[in-house]
Enzyme design. Sequence first.
Site, PDB file in Angstrom:
ATOM      1  N   GLU A  55       0.836  -1.193   0.000  1.00  0.00           N
ATOM      2  CA  GLU A  55       0.000   0.000   0.000  1.00  0.00           C
ATOM      3  C   GLU A  55       0.868   1.240   0.000  1.00  0.00           C
ATOM      4  O   GLU A  55       1.979   1.229   0.520  1.00  0.00           O
ATOM      5  CB  GLU A  55      -0.875   0.022   1.262  1.00  0.00           C
ATOM      6  CG  GLU A  55      -1.777  -1.177   1.374  1.00  0.00           C
ATOM      7  CD  GLU A  55      -2.595  -1.181   2.654  1.00  0.00           C
ATOM      8  OE1 GLU A  55      -2.663  -0.135   3.332  1.00  0.00           O
ATOM      9  OE2 GLU A  55      -3.169  -2.230   2.969  1.00  0.00           O
ATOM     10  N   CYS A 107      -2.613   1.593   7.889  1.00  0.00           N
ATOM     11  CA  CYS A 107      -1.717   0.525   8.305  1.00  0.00           C
ATOM     12  C   CYS A 107      -2.106  -0.875   7.865  1.00  0.00           C
ATOM     13  O   CYS A 107      -2.459  -1.721   8.678  1.00  0.00           O
ATOM     14  CB  CYS A 107      -1.594   0.557   9.831  1.00  0.00           C
ATOM     15  SG  CYS A 107      -1.529   2.211  10.469  1.00  0.00           S
TER      16      CYS A 107
HETATM   17  N1  SAH Z   1       7.421  -0.210  11.351  1.00  0.00           N
HETATM   18  C1  SAH Z   1       7.500   1.212  11.424  1.00  0.00           C
HETATM   19  C2  SAH Z   1       6.722   1.942  10.329  1.00  0.00           C
HETATM   20  C3  SAH Z   1       5.367   1.402   9.933  1.00  0.00           C
HETATM   21  S1  SAH Z   1       4.036   1.593  11.082  1.00  0.00           S
HETATM   22  C4  SAH Z   1       7.083   1.695  12.800  1.00  0.00           C
HETATM   23  O1  SAH Z   1       6.744   0.871  13.637  1.00  0.00           O
HETATM   24  O2  SAH Z   1       7.149   2.886  13.058  1.00  0.00           O
HETATM   25  C5  SAH Z   1       3.638   3.303  11.061  1.00  0.00           C
HETATM   26  C6  SAH Z   1       2.934   3.793  12.314  1.00  0.00           C
HETATM   27  O3  SAH Z   1       1.555   3.377  12.337  1.00  0.00           O
HETATM   28  C7  SAH Z   1       3.544   3.239  13.583  1.00  0.00           C
HETATM   29  O4  SAH Z   1       3.639   4.228  14.558  1.00  0.00           O
HETATM   30  C8  SAH Z   1       2.546   2.186  13.955  1.00  0.00           C
HETATM   31  O5  SAH Z   1       2.670   1.832  15.298  1.00  0.00           O
HETATM   32  C9  SAH Z   1       1.244   2.848  13.604  1.00  0.00           C
HETATM   33  N2  SAH Z   1       0.080   1.968  13.523  1.00  0.00           N
HETATM   34  C10 SAH Z   1       0.040   0.644  13.252  1.00  0.00           C
HETATM   35  N3  SAH Z   1      -1.218   0.177  13.292  1.00  0.00           N
HETATM   36  C11 SAH Z   1      -2.018   1.219  13.625  1.00  0.00           C
HETATM   37  C12 SAH Z   1      -3.429   1.375  13.827  1.00  0.00           C
HETATM   38  N4  SAH Z   1      -4.263   0.353  13.694  1.00  0.00           N
HETATM   39  N5  SAH Z   1      -3.893   2.601  14.145  1.00  0.00           N
HETATM   40  C13 SAH Z   1      -3.043   3.660  14.264  1.00  0.00           C
HETATM   41  N6  SAH Z   1      -1.709   3.571  14.071  1.00  0.00           N
HETATM   42  C14 SAH Z   1      -1.197   2.374  13.769  1.00  0.00           C
END
Ligand code: SAH
Length: 364
Positions: free
Chosen positions: A91, A354
Amino acid sequence: MKKVLFNLTDGELNQFVIDMGLPRFRAKQIREWLNRGAPDFSVMKNLPIDLREKLNQVAETLPVKIVQKLESKDNQTTKFLLELNDCEQIECVLMRTTYGNSVCVSSQAGCAMGCKFCASTLLGLKRNLTINEMFAQVLVAQWELRGDKLNDTRPNGDANNNDVSHIVVMGTGEPLQNTENVIGFLERANNELNISWRRITVSTCGIVSGIDALNTWGRPINLAISLHAPDDDLRTQIMPINNRYKIAEVLDAAFRFSDTHNRQLMIEYILLGKKNADGEIELFNSSPEHAEKLSNLMRGHNVMVNLIPWNAVDERDFASISGNAVHRFQDILIKNGVHTRIRRERGADIGSACGQLRLKNAKR
Ligand code: SAH
């Protein structure tokens, strides 16, 4: 399998053109279209129609193909579901904001990190993305903004409304498990698309060796740490990476990075609730006590705490918390002198959070 012309070097593209019995200048024309993000050959107006058709039969332009494109109701967010050459799906999201056009790029197909609130990791890690596959995501967004119009960056270097101006490596995957390619991709984005370092953000769940590698690389980008809990006990419950690197170690490396580059560190903090046996929502990491603990970790540092409302994922048993609880949490940070803002939810109506779109598609 069709040849992906974007993946060819200039020399290889020349040879491809010669092998097709075409004059050399076609290679240059095709390269210009590829660099603008042309989704296929039919848009290449300066090529004869029969040549465009012939090319469509034997080749593809980019290493990513748009499978689905979703537009949020306010037209500010476009989400792309993209297919790679081995049929893996990723995505990427284009966000039009008041400060510019930002692209959220995926760094891996799937993710191995196993965070308990996230949809991207539910099917595990498939593989790392290549430099070209990350770069092509930006070109998809660029084409969406600009189509076949040429870059009209102003002489003073300011981006116009139809340029990609910001990159956030915050899509699916853990960028610091694919550090070498992420660095290669960002070098190219800076070089070829003129995106300055301070408009680039890499977000990590806290892989200390990777943060140190970014420090050695030495470019003054922005670093974001997905913290999501103010103590190790709680963090380990939702983020398995915390078994490997504890909060103190992660923040230490992160502050070292941001201090070295004189940048503000971004802390991401999803405000999570959890349903108890009676079906009531309890504050999981989002109570006033958690806010006090978080303040203690941040005090004295140049940070911005981004409070993120959780985007509901059906497969996960967390819950969103009330607006009141969000503000109570934020007020405590403010009282303690910590810079904070509540992240606007973008594209929540198009599953823009995400890994949700990819997951939905994989299940069909
Ligand atoms: N792996 C990296 C980048 C990808 S995730 C990281 O962990 O930073 C990007 C951001 O989206 C991260 O802060 C992650 O914790 C958050 N995220 C993941 N799932 C989510 C959700 N369901 N709602 C809101 N934020 C979410």
